[in-house]
Scaffold this motif. Structure first.
Motif, PDB file in Angstrom:
ATOM      1  N   TRP A  95       4.507  -6.748  -4.966  1.00 45.39           N
ATOM      2  CA  TRP A  95       3.703  -5.534  -5.100  1.00 45.39           C
ATOM      3  C   TRP A  95       2.520  -5.204  -4.897  1.00 45.39           C
ATOM      4  O   TRP A  95       1.856  -5.767  -6.647  1.00 45.39           O
ATOM      5  CB  TRP A  95       4.611  -4.437  -5.457  1.00 45.39           C
ATOM      6  CG  TRP A  95       4.405  -3.717  -5.620  1.00 45.39           C
ATOM      7  CD1 TRP A  95       4.140  -2.720  -6.425  1.00 45.39           C
ATOM      8  CD2 TRP A  95       4.804  -2.415  -4.618  1.00 45.39           C
ATOM      9  NE1 TRP A  95       3.309  -1.385  -5.901  1.00 45.39           N
ATOM     10  CE2 TRP A  95       4.273  -1.259  -5.071  1.00 45.39           C
ATOM     11  CE3 TRP A  95       5.301  -3.038  -3.419  1.00 45.39           C
ATOM     12  CZ2 TRP A  95       4.528  -0.311  -4.189  1.00 45.39           C
ATOM     13  CZ3 TRP A  95       5.862  -1.835  -2.189  1.00 45.39           C
ATOM     14  CH2 TRP A  95       4.814  -0.259  -2.945  1.00 45.39           C
ATOM     15  N   GLY A 148       5.899   4.055  -6.462  1.00 48.63           N
ATOM     16  CA  GLY A 148       5.748   2.716  -5.457  1.00 48.63           C
ATOM     17  C   GLY A 148       6.070   2.953  -4.217  1.00 48.63           C
ATOM     18  O   GLY A 148       5.600   3.243  -3.304  1.00 48.63           O
ATOM     19  N   LEU A 159       9.796   0.153  -9.610  1.00 50.59           N
ATOM     20  CA  LEU A 159       8.898  -0.048  -7.842  1.00 50.59           C
ATOM     21  C   LEU A 159       9.196   2.054  -7.287  1.00 50.59           C
ATOM     22  O   LEU A 159       8.111   1.996  -6.192  1.00 50.59           O
ATOM     23  CB  LEU A 159       8.780  -0.974  -6.903  1.00 50.59           C
ATOM     24  CG  LEU A 159       8.536  -2.145  -7.528  1.00 50.59           C
ATOM     25  CD1 LEU A 159       8.250  -3.007  -6.059  1.00 50.59           C
ATOM     26  CD2 LEU A 159       6.522  -2.273  -7.937  1.00 50.59           C
TER      27      LEU A 159
END
Ligand SMILES: Nc1ncnc2c1ncn2[C@@H]1O[C@H](COP(=O)(O)OP(=O)(O)OP(=O)(O)O)[C@@H](O)[C@H]1O
Length: 252
Positions: free
Chosen positions: A69, A89, A85
């Motif tokens: 990531w 994210g 995340l």
């Protein structure tokens, strides 16, 4: 302008439940502002890939593989790390948007909550306008939305997280042809405008052909093809992709 490290790279994603292999050897990468299609017939494992990335695979599932990531290694077996995340994210636009909304609260309240949770800009009217809905929708409850309007609200909620990557799981599946085309166009336009990477799941190659430069094709949980969509279309490398190309050509 973000630094271009690449958003996400997935290596050798696998998933088994009770000894049954549901996913094996799934690999892809995606950069900021890019759109990748995840294609395959019903039951191929497309939704399961998204659930594994979100740390939301079934509790009895064993998930393996690596995720990078923004250059940082995250184990795909580590649900807590994947949960971190979610939001800024990764955000999801689900297949059945209406069912994903809170039936007891207005659209505006749900948008404000997401913005507060992720510390993003909390003006529901602007967020609604961006997805083609008038300000008055902020006062509506989910039961007062059509299928297409609910999908637009789900998109607004996902984008309100200001994610780096949007996962869209056949968000147009329940809509008529014209609304499907409009929703895909909106999805791609909004992601491009906000430099959000997009992973778009579909069983329908014709629906994604104009908006995704690259694709992976799954069948029976295995990745059977990968590459630029134009190349897969021009010379399908194996039977599953060939069948999808034929189906898209028949539909014109
Ligand atoms: N909780 C679960 N337990 C056992 N098997 C599961 C579970 N969830 C999914 N599967 C299986 O995983 C496989 C992939 O399912 P998935 O929903 O990812 O397919 P899909 O490609 O998204 O299909 P569709 O296009 O029909 O939505 C299917 O065989 C399904 O039965």
């Amino acid at each position: 302008m973000r630094v271009t490290l690449g958003v996400m790279r997935v290596d050798d994603l696998g998933c088994t439940i009770a000894g049954r292999t549901l996913l094996a050897g799934v690999c892809f990468s995606i950069d900021h502002g890019e759109a990748l299609a995840v294609l395959g017939p019903s039951g191929a494992g497309k939704s399961l890939v998204l659930r594994c990335l979100l740390g939301l695979a079934p509790s009895e599932a064993k998930v393996t593989g690596r995720l990078q990531w923004e250059g940082r290694e995250v184990s795909l077996a580590d649900r807590d790390a994947l949960a971190q995340l979610r939001g800024r994210g990764l955000a999801l636009v689900p297949q059945a948007a209406a069912a994903s909304l809170d039936p007891m609260r207005t659209v505006g309240a749900q948008l404000r909550e997401v913005c507060a949770l992720h510390d993003t800009d909390g003006r529901p009217n602007e967020r609604l306008e961006e997805v083609g809905l008038a300000a008055e929708f902020a006062d509506r409850h989910p039961h007062a939305l059509s299928g297409g309007q609910a999908q637009r609200v789900a998109l607004a909620l996902a984008l309100a997280c200001r994610p780096a990557l949007l996962l869209a799981d056949e968000p147009m599946a329940a809509l008529d042809c014209v609304s499907q085309a409009e929703l895909v166009e909106l999805l791609v336009r909004r992601c491009a405008a906000e430099q959000v990477a997009l992973v778009l799941v579909s069983h329908d190659l014709a629906r994604v052909v104009r908006c995704c430069a690259r694709a992976i094709v799954l069948d029976g949980g295995r990745m059977v093809a990968r590459g630029p969509l134009a190349e897969l279309l021009a010379a399908p490398p194996e039977p599953t992709t060939a069948a999808m190309v034929l189906a898209a050509a028949r539909r014109g």
